[in-house]
Scaffold this motif. Sequence first.
Motif, PDB file in Angstrom:
ATOM      1  N   LEU A 173       0.832  -1.200   0.000  1.00 54.33           N
ATOM      2  CA  LEU A 173       0.000   0.000   0.000  1.00 54.33           C
ATOM      3  C   LEU A 173       0.874   1.260   0.000  1.00 54.33           C
ATOM      4  N   GLY A 174       1.919   1.264   0.817  1.00 54.44           N
ATOM      5  CA  GLY A 174       2.839   2.396   0.814  1.00 54.44           C
ATOM      6  C   GLY A 174       3.509   2.582  -0.524  1.00 54.44           C
ATOM      7  N   GLN A 175       3.954   1.480  -1.125  1.00 55.88           N
ATOM      8  CA  GLN A 175       4.599   1.544  -2.433  1.00 55.88           C
ATOM      9  C   GLN A 175       3.626   2.033  -3.496  1.00 55.88           C
ATOM     10  N   THR A 176       2.370   1.640  -3.420  1.00 55.49           N
ATOM     11  CA  THR A 176       1.370   2.074  -4.394  1.00 55.49           C
ATOM     12  C   THR A 176       1.129   3.579  -4.290  1.00 55.49           C
ATOM     13  N   CYS A 177       1.008   4.088  -3.080  1.00 49.57           N
ATOM     14  CA  CYS A 177       0.824   5.537  -2.902  1.00 49.57           C
ATOM     15  C   CYS A 177       2.033   6.301  -3.448  1.00 49.57           C
ATOM     16  N   TRP A 178       3.234   5.812  -3.150  1.00 49.69           N
ATOM     17  CA  TRP A 178       4.449   6.446  -3.687  1.00 49.69           C
ATOM     18  C   TRP A 178       4.421   6.470  -5.207  1.00 49.69           C
ATOM     19  N   MET A 179       3.989   5.380  -5.806  1.00 52.12           N
ATOM     20  CA  MET A 179       3.989   5.279  -7.257  1.00 52.12           C
ATOM     21  C   MET A 179       2.984   6.236  -7.890  1.00 52.12           C
ATOM     22  N   ILE A 180       1.810   6.339  -7.320  1.00 53.47           N
ATOM     23  CA  ILE A 180       0.799   7.244  -7.869  1.00 53.47           C
ATOM     24  C   ILE A 180       1.299   8.683  -7.855  1.00 53.47           C
ATOM     25  N   VAL A 181       1.879   9.101  -6.728  1.00 50.62           N
ATOM     26  CA  VAL A 181       2.393  10.468  -6.603  1.00 50.62           C
ATOM     27  C   VAL A 181       3.467  10.746  -7.647  1.00 50.62           C
TER      28      VAL A 181
END
Length: 397
Positions: A173-181
């Motif tokens: 989930l953390g990696q996904t948020c980083w990727m979207i940003v």
Amino acid sequence: MKPTKQLISTAALTYSGFGVSILSAPLLARALEADGRGELATFVVVFQVLGWISYFGFPRGIALSLVQTAQLPARWFFPLAAFGVIGAGIFTAALTVLDVASLRQTALLGWAALLICFTGVAQIGYELVHQTGQFAKWNIGRFCLLVLPSVIQIALYFADRLSVPTSVVAILLGQTCWMIVNLHITYRATRGVPRSAPPVRSFSLKYWMSILFDGVGSRLDQVVLAAVATSSQLGVYAVAVTCASASGALTQALNHVAFPSMVAGRAGSSRRDYRRAVVLGFTASLVCGGLIVFVLVLFEVRIFGPTFDGLVFVAAILIVYQAAADQWLGVVYRNSAAGRGDVLAIASLCGVGLFGVASFLLIVTHTVSSISMAGVMVLMGVFRWVVGVQLMKRVAI
């Protein structure tokens, strides 16, 4: 944002990340026990290493080209897409071979593989905001990676839902948020930019070699422990790594803040920042490391439970490695800004070569343990940094 505020905010976020990691570490230890902690460490090692090495250093080279020339190489997107697909395939195969029992027959490996596919393009945005000194945006990405996963894991523990699969969900989930940003940042920064910059292969491949050697050197220790030692030893080692990492936040922040000045070519400022980072960094590492060891001596069993015997000794040794690794980060930034990937590749090769020899001796003498592996990491970290500094002097960086 002024340099002092950049330093404070960056260091504060790093300490926050380490703080919640340290808070979550005993909760993970109690919920997963040593065997489960070892399985989680195996997943994290493979996932992070492939995220670092799958893209051959092109994201940093492309970002440097965009910042310093306001242009992009003619072909930059499709190679990154191809690298991502290959990296995802290697990740899936590696986790299948390692056979992490708690992740069998779950969709989590597919989710992680999909993230690896797009990591390269997202890294461009992450590099851009760092190299141009946009620390507010850069730190948002760091928050997603450093703080958010541990916060979710803490919440899962108190909801009595913390396990190896749910711990992996928190990380993804953390990696996904980083990727979207960062995909959004990459899109906005590259839209309409001329594609006439020179190829970035030369620097990128040499820088990638450094990433490869560093990734191998900094993570193969846990791979060796996973293959040769017991899961309990790997679990102790993984927790010790988390504790030791907390000693270097100020050193890392000084290097992070100095990097945009180096990229912009303000040579005098970068030299001054580097010298200050070395002095303050070693001082901070000594003070913070001593505090961590003191706390572990007094409260090791109370915090982590009785199954992490010898944690304080492993953490103390790894604190020395962390100090050397944080100084190496300054060397990486200076040579990246100067386009000298060769210096990084040579120094990293020397470090991982020493690691390989020392690890082989441990294996053949049947002395592999969490403590002996920590000692090998110290030798590698110090040797790599010393070689890098000497090579910088030779090429007048």
